[in-house]
Scaffold this motif. Structure first.
Motif, PDB file in Angstrom:
ATOM      1  N   ILE A 573      10.979  69.127  -0.196  1.00  0.00           N
ATOM      2  CA  ILE A 573      10.705  68.561   1.136  1.00  0.00           C
ATOM      3  C   ILE A 573      11.987  68.646   1.952  1.00  0.00           C
ATOM      4  O   ILE A 573      13.061  68.260   1.465  1.00  0.00           O
ATOM      5  CB  ILE A 573      10.235  67.092   1.037  1.00  0.00           C
ATOM      6  CG1 ILE A 573       8.898  67.009   0.285  1.00  0.00           C
ATOM      7  CG2 ILE A 573      10.103  66.473   2.413  1.00  0.00           C
ATOM      8  CD1 ILE A 573       9.029  66.708  -1.166  1.00  0.00           C
ATOM      9  N   GLY A 577      10.744  65.936   6.473  1.00  0.00           N
ATOM     10  CA  GLY A 577       9.624  65.410   5.692  1.00  0.00           C
ATOM     11  C   GLY A 577       8.523  66.420   5.447  1.00  0.00           C
ATOM     12  O   GLY A 577       7.411  66.044   5.038  1.00  0.00           O
ATOM     13  N   GLU A 578       8.808  67.706   5.702  1.00  0.00           N
ATOM     14  CA  GLU A 578       7.799  68.756   5.526  1.00  0.00           C
ATOM     15  C   GLU A 578       7.912  69.381   4.129  1.00  0.00           C
ATOM     16  O   GLU A 578       9.015  69.611   3.633  1.00  0.00           O
ATOM     17  CB  GLU A 578       7.988  69.843   6.591  1.00  0.00           C
ATOM     18  CG  GLU A 578       7.866  69.324   8.016  1.00  0.00           C
ATOM     19  CD  GLU A 578       8.316  70.357   9.035  1.00  0.00           C
ATOM     20  OE1 GLU A 578       7.912  70.236  10.197  1.00  0.00           O
ATOM     21  OE2 GLU A 578       9.088  71.280   8.670  1.00  0.00           O
ATOM     22  N   ILE A 579       6.751  69.670   3.562  1.00  0.00           N
ATOM     23  CA  ILE A 579       6.720  70.338   2.250  1.00  0.00           C
ATOM     24  C   ILE A 579       7.064  71.805   2.472  1.00  0.00           C
ATOM     25  O   ILE A 579       6.377  72.520   3.210  1.00  0.00           O
ATOM     26  CB  ILE A 579       5.341  70.197   1.588  1.00  0.00           C
ATOM     27  CG1 ILE A 579       5.026  68.724   1.341  1.00  0.00           C
ATOM     28  CG2 ILE A 579       5.298  70.978   0.274  1.00  0.00           C
ATOM     29  CD1 ILE A 579       3.601  68.488   0.844  1.00  0.00           C
TER      30      ILE A 579
END
Length: 598
Positions: A573, A577-579
């Motif tokens: 991540i 906060g992005e995968i």
């Protein structure tokens, strides 16, 4: 040299033949034949010397000698404090196998050592280079004789803690059937080198005092053999007392040399005891299992006669802490032998089973009478040994008692206040009987380890009460990473039963340390039902990072969300906060580094 002598013999035979049968030859022919023989002999001598020049030296080192023999004699009282014991110490061994060929079937040297105060064996493996060199730092809590094994060869070498020994041995054997005796060995260093050189130097001489024996089911024959070995032992001690004073080495090195050699000659006496007791049972295969059954033809040995004069050996063997410097086998034979095995059993608080008329029964000597304590039982054993064998409380009996408690201290399955109190009580009993400082310290250290283990467990339980366990199944990943907004996160799903998981976490230790000052957060995720073994492994291996445990339902939802079919499994991540990625953590480290370096 043999070739040279052979040439001389041929020459003499030829000369005899000439004189006997060819007297009609003139003097010039005789001179010509004589010169040819001389030339042939010189060629033979030259070849012989050349062979010796390229062949390995077949002589061992000779100890430095004193012009005036000097030795205060062996005095066991000097070693009651056991100052030679160095817990946690190591020794540095630099070795070389002369004549080693990389094409041989072995490429490593295995070194077997023993912590006698904790009854624990240690094995270190050293890699051989193409020239046969190896280097190893070996844990060595006290001076001792270790065993080096390479291929079918083995060597016995004396080492000391906090020391460096350079050791060279030939892979060529004196006897093709004896893989322990090289044609030469060389030692460089301090006292350890001196001891090895002296023992190698006296080896062949001491072999004269070692009696061959065969264990037979005949008590009378055993007593006769025993008497011969004891007589040879006393002769060997006389030889050592004459020889060791001539060596130019320290008092300590002389005392160790004396103790090692005396123990080596004495070994057959306790070895015969061991093998004779083995005759008490036969072994049978029943339903794929090997079981012991009584031997109906077994004839008991009268140990009061077999060991009746042990007092003569008290200072040399039984009350000599330098026995730890010798071969492990003699210590094992004595501690577990007929004289002291009950000391070990009673110290451990257990009982000994024996087979009587085909049934297992408790051995009467180990059963505590009403109101009798373990200490009283041990004191009773000492009195019996003093009465029957001439030896009561001594170093070997104390070592047997130490063996009864310390290994158990080291292998407590579960730490608890009750277990700590029980071990303290057992230790207090043993310490009442122990006078040797090194043995007492081992017992005390064992109890201390339990106390530390209990404290760690309590601390872990306190930490566990504050740790995160996630049961919310709505968005498991969001719950896992919620405390770490603005960081680059690596979520690593693992378990202790997964080898690649464990090795991967160990490999990540360096990576985590390298980026300790960066916005990196590694989160290790496991199932809650495996929490205890996971926590234990994390503590033992000092794994940094956040550790999160999921309930069974939460783990199932996370597995479904990311199609996790195997572990280890990683999720990356970014700071927003992005995968960014998911898959095997090993292949995501470079990606994490690139996100941190942006």
């Amino acid at each position: 040299m043999l070739m040279f002598l052979w040439k001389i013999l041929i020459f003499l035979l030829l000369l005899h033949k000439i004189i006997s049968y060819n007297l009609n030859l003139d003097i010039f022919n005789l001179i010509s034949i004589f010169m040819k023989r001389i030339f042939s002999i010189l060629v033979g001598v030259g070849c012989t010397l050349a062979a010796f020049a390229v062949a390995p030296i077949s002589e061992n080192q000779t100890p430095r000698m004193l012009n005036t023999p000097s030795w205060d004699g062996f005095d066991v009282e000097c070693y009651r404090e056991m100052d030679f014991v160095k817990p946690g110490a190591k020794t540095h061994l630099i070795g070389k196998l002369d004549g080693y060929d990389p094409l041989l079937e072995y490429s490593v040297v295995e070194i077997y050592s023993y912590d006698h105060l904790n009854e624990k064996r240690n094995v270190e493996v050293a890699e051989l280079d193409s020239a046969g060199n190896f280097v190893v730092d070996l844990p060595l809590p006290h001076p001792q004789t270790v065993t080096l094994i390479f291929g079918r060869h083995y060597r016995k070498v004396f080492l000391m803690p906090e020391d460096t020994l350079k050791y060279t041995t030939s892979t060529t054997l004196r006897d093709p059937n004896d893989y322990s005796r090289a044609i030469y060995s060389k030692f460089e260093g301090g006292d350890a080198a001196d001891v090895n050189i002296a023992c190698e130097f006296m080896c062949d001489s001491l072999n004269r005092y070692k009696r061959r024996y065969a264990v037979v089911n005949d008590p009378d024959s055993m007593l006769v053999i025993n008497a011969k070995i004891k007589a040879a032992f006393h002769d060997a001690v006389d030889y050592l007392n004459r020889t060791i004073p001539t060596f130019d080495m320290s008092q300590w090195a002389k005392d160790v040399t004396f103790s090692r050699c005396a123990a080596d000659v004495y070994l057959p006496i306790v070895d015969m005891d061991y093998y004779y007791r083995e005759l008490k049972y036969n072994f049978e295969d029943r339903d794929g299992m090997t079981i012991r059954i009584p031997n109906p033809e077994y004839r008991p040995l009268d140990y009061s006669k077999y060991f009746n004069d042990r007092k003569d050996y008290l200072a040399y063997i039984y009350d000599n802490p330098l026995i730890l410097c010798g071969d492990n086998l003699i210590i094992s034979r004595i501690v577990n032998g007929s004289m002291f095995y009950l000391h070990r059993a009673i110290a451990a608080g257990g009982n000994v089973l024996e087979i009587v008329n085909g049934e297992f029964r408790l051995k009467s000597e180990t059963i505590l009478k009403d109101g009798e304590s373990r200490l009283q039982k041990l004191m009773e054993l000492d009195e019996r040994c003093e009465r029957n064998f001439g030896i009561g409380n001594c170093f070997m009996s104390q070592l047997a008692m130490t063996y009864g408690v310390v290994p158990g201290f080291k292998n407590i399955p579960e730490f608890s206040k009750e277990m700590l109190d029980y071990c303290k009580m057992g230790a207090s009993v043993i310490l009442s009987e122990i006078s040797y400082k090194g043995l007492a310290a081992s017992v005390i250290d064992g109890v201390s380890d339990i106390a530390v283990g209990l404290a760690l467990k309590e601390a872990r339980q306190k930490a566990d009460s504050e740790s995160r366990t996630i049961s919310d199944v709505s968005d498991v990943l969001a719950e896992i990473i919620s405390p770490y907004k603005g960081k680059v996160i690596l979520v690593d799903v693992w378990n202790t039963g997964c080898g690649p998981c464990l090795s991967g976490m160990l490999d990540q230790k360096g990576f985590i340390k390298e980026y300790a000052d960066s916005p990196l957060q590694v989160i290790y995720v496991a199932e809650e039902r495996y929490k205890e073994p996971c926590e234990r492994w994390i503590e033992e291996n000092e794994i940094a990072g956040e550790h999160v445990y999921l309930t069974q339902d939460a783990y199932a939802h996370l597995s479904a969300d990311f199609n996790i079919t195997g572990i280890p499994f990683g999720i990356v991540i970014n700071k927003d906060g992005e995968i960014v990625s998911s898959g095997h953590p090993f292949f995501q480290i470079d990606l994490v580094k690139s996100l941190l370096n942006k």
